[in-house]
Design a protein around this motif. Structure first.
Motif, mmCIF file in Angstrom:
data_model
loop_
_atom_site.group_PDB
_atom_site.id
_atom_site.type_symbol
_atom_site.label_atom_id
_atom_site.label_comp_id
_atom_site.label_asym_id
_atom_site.label_seq_id
_atom_site.Cartn_x
_atom_site.Cartn_y
_atom_site.Cartn_z
ATOM 1 N N PRO A 122 0.818 -1.230 0.000
ATOM 2 C CA PRO A 122 0.000 0.000 0.000
ATOM 3 C C PRO A 122 0.846 1.272 0.000
ATOM 4 C CG PRO A 122 -0.862 -1.566 1.594
ATOM 5 C CD PRO A 122 0.442 -2.114 1.104
ATOM 6 N N ALA A 123 2.004 1.242 0.694
ATOM 7 C CA ALA A 123 2.864 2.427 0.723
ATOM 8 C C ALA A 123 3.445 2.711 -0.661
ATOM 9 C CB ALA A 123 3.978 2.230 1.741
ATOM 10 N N VAL A 124 3.892 1.667 -1.356
ATOM 11 C CA VAL A 124 4.450 1.841 -2.696
ATOM 12 C C VAL A 124 3.365 2.323 -3.661
ATOM 13 C CG1 VAL A 124 5.455 0.614 -4.643
ATOM 14 C CG2 VAL A 124 6.334 0.218 -2.350
ATOM 15 N N GLU A 125 2.159 1.770 -3.556
ATOM 16 C CA GLU A 125 1.060 2.218 -4.415
ATOM 17 C C GLU A 125 0.759 3.694 -4.191
ATOM 18 O OE1 GLU A 125 -2.265 -0.337 -3.659
ATOM 19 O OE2 GLU A 125 -1.344 -2.042 -4.697
ATOM 20 N N GLU A 126 0.788 4.120 -2.945
ATOM 21 C CA GLU A 126 0.525 5.529 -2.618
ATOM 22 C C GLU A 126 1.596 6.435 -3.209
ATOM 23 O OE1 GLU A 126 -1.800 8.505 -1.231
ATOM 24 O OE2 GLU A 126 -2.270 6.385 -1.082
ATOM 25 N N VAL A 127 2.854 6.022 -3.100
ATOM 26 C CA VAL A 127 3.958 6.818 -3.642
ATOM 27 C C VAL A 127 3.839 6.916 -5.160
ATOM 28 C CG1 VAL A 127 6.457 6.839 -4.013
ATOM 29 C CG2 VAL A 127 5.545 6.372 -1.740
ATOM 30 N N LEU A 128 3.575 5.800 -5.805
ATOM 31 C CA LEU A 128 3.459 5.812 -7.260
ATOM 32 C C LEU A 128 2.265 6.643 -7.722
ATOM 33 C CD1 LEU A 128 4.376 2.130 -8.166
ATOM 34 C CD2 LEU A 128 5.770 4.171 -8.462
ATOM 35 N N LYS A 129 1.164 6.546 -7.002
ATOM 36 C CA LYS A 129 -0.029 7.310 -7.366
ATOM 37 C C LYS A 129 0.253 8.814 -7.267
ATOM 38 C CE LYS A 129 -3.530 6.140 -4.985
ATOM 39 N NZ LYS A 129 -4.686 5.957 -4.100
ATOM 40 N N ASN A 130 0.942 9.209 -6.217
ATOM 41 C CA ASN A 130 1.254 10.636 -6.047
ATOM 42 C C ASN A 130 2.272 11.104 -7.092
ATOM 43 O OD1 ASN A 130 -0.480 10.875 -3.899
ATOM 44 N ND2 ASN A 130 1.101 10.525 -2.354
ATOM 45 N N CYS A 131 3.251 10.291 -7.415
ATOM 46 C CA CYS A 131 4.260 10.672 -8.396
ATOM 47 C C CYS A 131 3.633 10.828 -9.776
ATOM 48 C CB CYS A 131 5.374 9.631 -8.477
ATOM 49 S SG CYS A 131 6.468 9.669 -7.050
ATOM 50 N N PHE A 132 2.790 9.885 -10.176
ATOM 51 C CA PHE A 132 2.181 9.960 -11.488
ATOM 52 C C PHE A 132 1.116 11.048 -11.569
ATOM 53 C CE2 PHE A 132 3.745 5.503 -11.943
ATOM 54 C CZ PHE A 132 4.618 5.766 -12.989
ATOM 55 N N ALA A 133 0.495 11.388 -10.439
ATOM 56 C CA ALA A 133 -0.481 12.483 -10.440
ATOM 57 C C ALA A 133 0.241 13.809 -10.683
ATOM 58 C CB ALA A 133 -1.228 12.526 -9.110
ATOM 59 N N GLN A 134 1.428 13.987 -10.132
ATOM 60 C CA GLN A 134 2.193 15.219 -10.335
ATOM 61 C C GLN A 134 2.738 15.301 -11.745
ATOM 62 O OE1 GLN A 134 5.173 15.236 -7.305
ATOM 63 N NE2 GLN A 134 3.734 15.727 -5.660
ATOM 64 N N ILE A 135 3.118 14.179 -12.319
ATOM 65 C CA ILE A 135 3.664 14.176 -13.673
ATOM 66 C C ILE A 135 2.578 14.541 -14.690
ATOM 67 C CG2 ILE A 135 4.620 12.694 -15.479
ATOM 68 C CD1 ILE A 135 6.129 11.208 -13.262
ATOM 69 N N SER A 136 1.359 14.053 -14.501
ATOM 70 C CA SER A 136 0.299 14.325 -15.460
ATOM 71 C C SER A 136 -0.163 15.767 -15.437
ATOM 72 C CB SER A 136 -0.877 13.368 -15.227
ATOM 73 O OG SER A 136 -1.435 13.601 -13.945
ATOM 74 N N ILE A 137 0.057 16.470 -14.305
ATOM 75 C CA ILE A 137 -0.353 17.884 -14.215
ATOM 76 C C ILE A 137 0.572 18.677 -15.077
ATOM 77 C CG2 ILE A 137 -0.489 19.876 -12.712
ATOM 78 C CD1 ILE A 137 -1.264 17.970 -10.451
#
Length: 137
Positions: A122-137
């Motif tokens: 769950p921690a890795v999923e959270e990190v990846l979700k936040n990283c990809f959300a910032q990249i798409s912006i």
């Protein structure tokens, strides 16, 4: 009675003008660049190589050495099973290494392996979700 020693011809670079290169499996055997057939060592005589070119590849008889050199270069640069699998395995090394490092940390902590499923995934999923959300912006 002594056995006659069989003569084993060595490949010569002059054989390229007939469309032959040394075989990858056995460097003493000629391989036709046009049909990729490996011939016996007995057929390594220049007259036999020329005869095979005339019999099997009549459309290539008048070609010069430059034509066969480009064929040889294409043959050497062709993709092989080894080169295709080597490139895909290199791209999977990073994920495998990360998985190994996570497993090693869990083992060193002395906790059961299910902690990886409960905490780390769950921690890795959270990190990846936040990283990809910032990249798409």
């Amino acid at each position: 009675m002594a056995k006659a020693k069989k003569k084993c011809r060595q490949y010569s670079v002059d054989y390229l003008k007939y469309g032959f290169v040394p075989s990858e499996a056995d460097k003493q055997l000629p391989m036709c660049l046009l049909c990729n057939k490996v011939l016996s060592n007995d057929s390594m005589k220049p007259s036999k190589l020329e005869d095979r070119l005339k019999r099997c590849h009549t459309d290539k008889i008048g070609k010069d050495l430059k034509y066969f050199q480009t064929l040889k270069e294409k043959y050497e640069k062709r993709p092989t099973m080894h080169s295709m699998f080597a490139s895909t395995s290199q791209s999977n090394d990073d994920g495998l290494r990360a998985s190994y490092n996570i497993s090693l940390l869990i083992a060193k902590s002395g906790k059961p392996h299910t902690i990886g499923e409960q905490l780390i995934l769950p921690a890795v999923e959270e990190v990846l979700k936040n990283c990809f959300a910032q990249i798409s912006i």
